[in-house]
Structure formats: structure tokens, C-alpha cells
Enzyme design. Structure first.
Site, PDB file in Angstrom:
ATOM      1  N   TYR A  47       0.817  -1.209   0.000  1.00 29.19           N
ATOM      2  CA  TYR A  47       0.000   0.000   0.000  1.00 29.19           C
ATOM      3  C   TYR A  47       0.856   1.268   0.000  1.00 29.19           C
ATOM      4  O   TYR A  47       0.353   2.357  -0.297  1.00 29.19           O
ATOM      5  CB  TYR A  47      -0.913   0.063   1.232  1.00 29.19           C
ATOM      6  N   HIS A 105       0.278 -11.626   2.082  1.00 22.63           N
ATOM      7  CA  HIS A 105      -0.759 -10.854   1.388  1.00 22.63           C
ATOM      8  C   HIS A 105      -1.455 -11.662   0.295  1.00 22.63           C
ATOM      9  O   HIS A 105      -2.679 -11.615   0.151  1.00 22.63           O
ATOM     10  CB  HIS A 105      -0.128  -9.587   0.798  1.00 22.63           C
TER      11      HIS A 105
END
Length: 273
Positions: A47, A105
Site C-alpha cells: 500500500y 498478502h
């Protein structure tokens, strides 16, 4: 804040998602969320906002020990040695000594899952992470990961909202001792377009988003991490904690879900249930 207890880990049932938030906007909404009673922050290395999340956390008048911080390692860094470096870099950006939950992730078929799980367990042994889990793992892969971890994983974070059925994943999570953390819990705002949800919201004097979030966290072992950049939405989303849906209403909303409701499906996705 209501929590989902998994082994010795208590995960706040609502967390602030930060995907696509950056810079001052990210910092300020994190600070505001913590000061309004949120206790769970969700970020990820990919991110590129861990530093902003960390700054927001430090600038809020809260005790670090009362805040549950989740971050994630990208699938390029699942080799154990690379994972250890990646975690250290995440901690540096966050400005923290540890994170409460560290997730793979996305799965990477090029790295043996057993090795990746060993990397997570090494990080836990070092004290850099308090708990470990996975993200975007379909049911069979989640079960395999938990087997390699000898039951130590506490969560599988996946897309989950009223339009996407995750029955198989939820069953595996419950059966193997993991929470299911729901990202995109309001389907990027599309829950407001469903007449069933609109009717239930009107009946309770709530918003459609509150109803969708309540539907999620009222399910056993489910956590939701709605994202917002608007301060007014923080209090609204917390409102999902203080009312209940009837069993019939839960079933009505569940009936909206199907396998075709998925919104996140990048090229590197595994084979979904």
C-alpha cells in the site's frame, strides 16, 4: 470494541482499512479513527502507506498497547530470508517494535508454502509479530497453511461482503481455528443499491453500510475492515456495533451472495472456491 478471540489473540471486530490511502489523508484519518474509538488498523507493505499509518498512530492520544496493527508481506517476499527483511522494513516504516498481526498478502506458487509459513513462525519467535495469518487464500490453501503452521495462524483476510459467498472459506476458517477478516465489506459502496439491504436499513433506522457491516460481524469469527477517508464515516461505521439483525434478516442478506460477486481478482489470484 467487540473482539474475535482466536487462541490467545483478540482481534477487534471492526478495523480501519487503508488501501489506496496515502500521505496526509492517511495519517489524518488514522489519527481521527483512533481518537474516535477505533482500535484496529490494517495496512500492507504494497500500500506504500505504512509510514503514514505509523505517524497517525503516534500522533493520536492513545496507548500503543491498546491498538491492534495488521500489516502484510507482498508475494515477492515470501522466501523466509526475504520475509524477515520485509518485516523489518515494515516495522521501520511504521515506527513500531512489533505488529499484532502479520499476513502473507497473496499466495505465491513459486515459493513452497511450507517455507513461507516457516518464515512467519520465525518472525513470531523473534517477537516482531504477535500473531500470523494469511490473506487471499482459498479454502484448501488456507487449510494447508494452517497445517504447516501447526494451528498457529489466527486469520485469513479475504474479500467478503453480501454479494460474495465465502461459505467454503468460512467453514475452513472455523474448522481450523482462524478468524475470517473481510475486506471490501460494503462492496465498494454497492450495498446501498440492494433493495433487501435498503429495506432492512430503513427498518432499523440505519444506513446500508451499517447493515452490511453488522451482517458480517454478527457472524461467528468474522472481522470487517471498511476503508474510508471521510471522518464522518468513522462514527457511522462504528454504529454497526450497537444493534442486531434478526436471524431472518441475516438469512435475507446471505441469500444475496454468490461466487460471481467477486470484485478483486488480479492476474496473480489463486483458483478461488
Amino acid at each position: 470494541m467487540k473482539t474475535v478471540k482466536v487462541k490467545d489473540t483478540a482481534i477487534p471486530a471492526l478495523g480501519l482499512g487503508t488501501w489506496r490511502l496515502s500521505g496526509e489523508v492517511c495519517r489524518d484519518i488514522v489519527k481521527a479513527a483512533l481518537e474516535e474509538g477505533w482500535t484496529h488498523l490494517d495496512t500492507a507493505a504494497i500500500y506504500q502507506n505504512e509510514a503514514a499509518v505509523g505517524t497517525g498512530l503516534r500522533s493520536a492520544s492513545v496507548d500503543r498497547g491498546a491498538i491492534f496493527v495488521t500489516t502484510k508481506v507482498w508475494y515477492d517476499d515470501l522466501d523466509p530470508e526475504r520475509m524477515i527483511r520485509a518485516c523489518e522494513e515494515s516495522l521501520d516504516r511504521l515506527g513500531l517494535d512489533y505488529v499484532d498481526l502479520y499476513l502473507i498478502h497473496w499466495p505465491n506458487p513459486k515459493v513452497p508454502l511450507k517455507e513461507s509459513i516457516a518464515g512467519l513462525m520465525e518472525l513470531k519467535e523473534r517477537g516482531w509479530i504477535r500473531a500470523a495469518g494469511v490473506s487471499n487464500f482459498p479454502s484448501r490453501m488456507a487449510a494447508e497453511a494452517q497445517e504447516h503452521a501447526e494451528g498457529e495462524l489466527v486469520a485469513n483476510q479475504v474479500e467478503y461482503h453480501p454479494f460474495l459467498s465465502q461459505k467454503e472459506v468460512l467453514e475452513v476458517c472455523r474448522g481450523t481455528g482462524m478468524a475470517l477478516t473481510a475486506y471490501s465489506p460494503i462492496a465498494r459502496g454497492q450495498v446501498s443499491e440492494a433493495q433487501v439491504i435498503r429495506d432492512i436499513a430503513k427498518k432499523h433506522g440505519r444506513t446500508e453500510s451499517q447493515v452490511a457491516l453488522r451482517w458480517l460481524i454478527q457472524q461467528e469469527g468474522v472481522v470487517a475492515i471498511p476503508k474510508t477517508s471521510q471522518r464522518r464515516r468513522l462514527a457511522e461505521n462504528l454504529g454497526a456495533l450497537d444493534f442486531e439483525l434478526t436471524e431472518a434478516e441475516m438469512e435475507e442478506i446471505s441469500a444475496l451472495g454468490s461466487r460471481e460477486g467477486r470484485q478483486t481478482n488480479p492476474d496473480w489470484s489463486p483458483t478461488w472456491d
